[in-house]
Design a protein around this motif. Structure first.
Motif, PDB file in Angstrom:
ATOM      1  N   ARG A  76      -3.199 -15.577   7.972  1.00  0.00           N
ATOM      2  CA  ARG A  76      -1.963 -15.875   7.556  1.00  0.00           C
ATOM      3  C   ARG A  76      -1.207 -14.577   7.438  1.00  0.00           C
ATOM      4  NH1 ARG A  76      -1.217 -15.028   1.592  1.00  0.00           N
ATOM      5  NH2 ARG A  76      -2.840 -14.194   0.613  1.00  0.00           N
ATOM      6  N   GLU A  77       0.093 -14.442   7.135  1.00  0.00           N
ATOM      7  CA  GLU A  77       0.802 -13.271   7.121  1.00  0.00           C
ATOM      8  C   GLU A  77       1.776 -13.214   5.918  1.00  0.00           C
ATOM      9  OE1 GLU A  77       2.846 -10.787  10.585  1.00  0.00           O
ATOM     10  OE2 GLU A  77       4.277 -12.361   9.841  1.00  0.00           O
ATOM     11  N   VAL A  78       1.633 -12.217   5.244  1.00  0.00           N
ATOM     12  CA  VAL A  78       2.790 -11.942   4.045  1.00  0.00           C
ATOM     13  C   VAL A  78       3.738 -10.895   4.680  1.00  0.00           C
ATOM     14  CG1 VAL A  78       1.143 -12.345   2.235  1.00  0.00           C
ATOM     15  CG2 VAL A  78       1.149 -10.204   3.077  1.00  0.00           C
ATOM     16  N   VAL A  79       5.028 -11.353   4.295  1.00  0.00           N
ATOM     17  CA  VAL A  79       6.092 -10.390   4.547  1.00  0.00           C
ATOM     18  C   VAL A  79       6.397  -9.712   3.336  1.00  0.00           C
ATOM     19  CG1 VAL A  79       8.602 -10.265   5.505  1.00  0.00           C
ATOM     20  CG2 VAL A  79       6.802 -12.017   6.412  1.00  0.00           C
ATOM     21  N   LEU A  80       6.635  -8.268   3.291  1.00  0.00           N
ATOM     22  CA  LEU A  80       7.211  -7.464   2.077  1.00  0.00           C
ATOM     23  C   LEU A  80       8.323  -6.913   2.515  1.00  0.00           C
ATOM     24  CD1 LEU A  80       3.387  -5.744   1.324  1.00  0.00           C
ATOM     25  CD2 LEU A  80       4.410  -8.042   0.506  1.00  0.00           C
ATOM     26  N   PRO A  81       9.452  -7.380   1.674  1.00  0.00           N
ATOM     27  CA  PRO A  81      10.874  -6.839   1.877  1.00  0.00           C
ATOM     28  C   PRO A  81      10.758  -5.368   0.971  1.00  0.00           C
ATOM     29  CG  PRO A  81      10.915  -8.513   0.615  1.00  0.00           C
ATOM     30  CD  PRO A  81       9.524  -8.475   1.148  1.00  0.00           C
ATOM     31  N   GLN A  82      11.678  -4.505   1.153  1.00  0.00           N
ATOM     32  CA  GLN A  82      11.825  -3.244   0.253  1.00  0.00           C
ATOM     33  C   GLN A  82      11.967  -3.751  -1.215  1.00  0.00           C
ATOM     34  OE1 GLN A  82      15.199  -0.673   1.269  1.00  0.00           O
ATOM     35  NE2 GLN A  82      15.353  -0.143  -0.680  1.00  0.00           N
ATOM     36  N   GLY A  83      10.898  -2.997  -2.043  1.00  0.00           N
ATOM     37  CA  GLY A  83      10.771  -3.203  -3.186  1.00  0.00           C
ATOM     38  C   GLY A  83       9.614  -4.410  -3.625  1.00  0.00           C
ATOM     39  N   ALA A  84       9.119  -4.671  -2.483  1.00  0.00           N
ATOM     40  CA  ALA A  84       7.852  -5.773  -2.830  1.00  0.00           C
ATOM     41  C   ALA A  84       6.545  -5.017  -3.180  1.00  0.00           C
ATOM     42  CB  ALA A  84       7.855  -6.799  -1.515  1.00  0.00           C
ATOM     43  N   VAL A  85       5.895  -5.727  -3.754  1.00  0.00           N
ATOM     44  CA  VAL A  85       4.258  -5.132  -3.907  1.00  0.00           C
ATOM     45  C   VAL A  85       3.639  -6.370  -3.630  1.00  0.00           C
ATOM     46  CG1 VAL A  85       2.791  -4.847  -5.977  1.00  0.00           C
ATOM     47  CG2 VAL A  85       5.137  -3.605  -6.063  1.00  0.00           C
ATOM     48  N   PHE A  86       2.337  -6.026  -2.931  1.00  0.00           N
ATOM     49  CA  PHE A  86       1.332  -6.790  -2.480  1.00  0.00           C
ATOM     50  C   PHE A  86      -0.024  -6.213  -2.677  1.00  0.00           C
ATOM     51  CE2 PHE A  86      -1.585  -9.010   0.493  1.00  0.00           C
ATOM     52  CZ  PHE A  86      -1.388 -10.153  -0.068  1.00  0.00           C
ATOM     53  N   VAL A  87      -1.152  -6.991  -3.071  1.00  0.00           N
ATOM     54  CA  VAL A  87      -2.510  -6.265  -3.499  1.00  0.00           C
ATOM     55  C   VAL A  87      -3.281  -7.166  -2.489  1.00  0.00           C
ATOM     56  CG1 VAL A  87      -4.563  -5.837  -4.619  1.00  0.00           C
ATOM     57  CG2 VAL A  87      -2.225  -5.487  -5.737  1.00  0.00           C
ATOM     58  N   VAL A  88      -3.958  -6.261  -1.351  1.00  0.00           N
ATOM     59  CA  VAL A  88      -4.970  -6.922  -0.286  1.00  0.00           C
ATOM     60  C   VAL A  88      -6.307  -6.762  -1.156  1.00  0.00           C
ATOM     61  CG1 VAL A  88      -6.121  -6.854   1.586  1.00  0.00           C
ATOM     62  CG2 VAL A  88      -3.673  -6.335   1.825  1.00  0.00           C
ATOM     63  N   PRO A  89      -6.860  -8.170  -1.509  1.00  0.00           N
ATOM     64  CA  PRO A  89      -8.264  -8.067  -2.072  1.00  0.00           C
ATOM     65  C   PRO A  89      -9.332  -7.400  -1.461  1.00  0.00           C
ATOM     66  CG  PRO A  89      -7.294 -10.377  -2.273  1.00  0.00           C
ATOM     67  CD  PRO A  89      -6.447  -9.393  -1.286  1.00  0.00           C
ATOM     68  N   ARG A  90     -10.387  -6.876  -2.170  1.00  0.00           N
ATOM     69  CA  ARG A  90     -11.198  -6.157  -1.569  1.00  0.00           C
ATOM     70  C   ARG A  90     -12.232  -7.160  -0.588  1.00  0.00           C
ATOM     71  NH1 ARG A  90     -14.218  -4.066  -6.390  1.00  0.00           N
ATOM     72  NH2 ARG A  90     -12.204  -4.346  -7.154  1.00  0.00           N
ATOM     73  N   GLY A  91     -12.471  -6.431   0.432  1.00  0.00           N
ATOM     74  CA  GLY A  91     -13.295  -7.467   1.577  1.00  0.00           C
ATOM     75  C   GLY A  91     -12.293  -8.372   2.527  1.00  0.00           C
ATOM     76  N   THR A  92     -11.260  -8.400   2.348  1.00  0.00           N
ATOM     77  CA  THR A  92     -10.121  -9.093   3.195  1.00  0.00           C
ATOM     78  C   THR A  92      -9.876  -8.082   4.325  1.00  0.00           C
ATOM     79  OG1 THR A  92      -9.260 -10.286   1.092  1.00  0.00           O
ATOM     80  CG2 THR A  92      -8.045 -10.202   3.102  1.00  0.00           C
ATOM     81  N   GLU A  93      -9.974  -8.743   5.461  1.00  0.00           N
ATOM     82  CA  GLU A  93      -9.397  -8.376   6.677  1.00  0.00           C
ATOM     83  C   GLU A  93      -7.879  -8.509   6.981  1.00  0.00           C
ATOM     84  OE1 GLU A  93     -12.340  -8.691  10.520  1.00  0.00           O
ATOM     85  OE2 GLU A  93     -12.164 -10.516   9.589  1.00  0.00           O
ATOM     86  N   HIS A  94      -7.528  -7.295   7.104  1.00  0.00           N
ATOM     87  CA  HIS A  94      -6.042  -7.263   7.069  1.00  0.00           C
ATOM     88  C   HIS A  94      -5.512  -5.966   8.298  1.00  0.00           C
ATOM     89  CE1 HIS A  94      -7.117  -3.999   4.300  1.00  0.00           C
ATOM     90  NE2 HIS A  94      -5.906  -3.563   4.442  1.00  0.00           N
ATOM     91  N   LYS A  95      -4.177  -6.431   8.555  1.00  0.00           N
ATOM     92  CA  LYS A  95      -3.703  -5.456   9.613  1.00  0.00           C
ATOM     93  C   LYS A  95      -2.106  -5.169   9.375  1.00  0.00           C
ATOM     94  CE  LYS A  95      -2.417  -6.279  14.187  1.00  0.00           C
ATOM     95  NZ  LYS A  95      -2.798  -6.698  15.670  1.00  0.00           N
ATOM     96  N   PRO A  96      -1.688  -4.192   8.758  1.00  0.00           N
ATOM     97  CA  PRO A  96      -0.324  -4.028   8.395  1.00  0.00           C
ATOM     98  C   PRO A  96       0.409  -3.673   9.719  1.00  0.00           C
ATOM     99  CG  PRO A  96      -1.783  -2.550   6.882  1.00  0.00           C
ATOM    100  CD  PRO A  96      -2.552  -3.093   8.198  1.00  0.00           C
ATOM    101  N   SER A  97       1.904  -3.899   9.611  1.00  0.00           N
ATOM    102  CA  SER A  97       2.651  -3.740  10.796  1.00  0.00           C
ATOM    103  C   SER A  97       3.848  -3.627  10.231  1.00  0.00           C
ATOM    104  CB  SER A  97       2.353  -4.894  11.865  1.00  0.00           C
ATOM    105  OG  SER A  97       3.000  -5.903  11.437  1.00  0.00           O
TER     106      SER A  97
END
Length: 135
Positions: A76-97
């Motif tokens: 899945r993908e999360v979209v973070l606009p300016q001012g948004a906070v997000f925490v990727v839980p430990r062990g979760t594969e992720h790829k920022p862009s």
């Protein structure tokens, strides 16, 4: 890191961002207990990776950040606009862009590699680092 400026002088983030140009190459602006407060300029794609033993905190200061996630049964993908906070839980594969580029702030335990404990091949535009001091 022995640079005492991190703990004794205020850091103006706009000045800190002006002090470097490199993308995907975080700068350490402060320490909180055993955590680094890092800032980074990002554009394009990072690399699929996971931090086995720590969560990763993202705050988007400017622009938009997307984080692709592989968890549970799929992607899945999360979209973070300016001012948004997000925490990727430990062990979760992720790829920022970030298609148009973004400025971000991260909290990570001191010594955490930007490419995590497990990662795909690291492209030349991604700095595999524990963070750099401000120039």
């Amino acid at each position: 890191m022995t640079d005492q400026r991190i703990t004794v002088d205020p850091v103006v983030l706009s000045a800190a961002f002006s002090a470097f140009e490199a993308l995907w190459s975080p700068r350490i602006v402060a320490r909180v207990n055993d955590y680094d407060v890092r800032i980074a300029k990002v554009a394009g794609e990072h690399v699929w990776h996971a931090h086995d033993d720590t969560d990763e905190f993202f705050l988007v200061l400017e622009g938009e950040l997307r984080i692709a996630l592989r968890d549970g049964g799929g992607e899945r993908e999360v979209v973070l606009p300016q001012g948004a906070v997000f925490v990727v839980p430990r062990g979760t594969e992720h790829k920022p862009s970030s298609e148009a580029g973004a400025s971000i702030l991260l909290f990570e335990p001191t010594g955490t590699l930007t490419v995590g404990d497990r990662h795909d091949e690291i492209p030349p535009h991604v700095d595999a680092t524990e963070g750099h001091p401000l120039p």
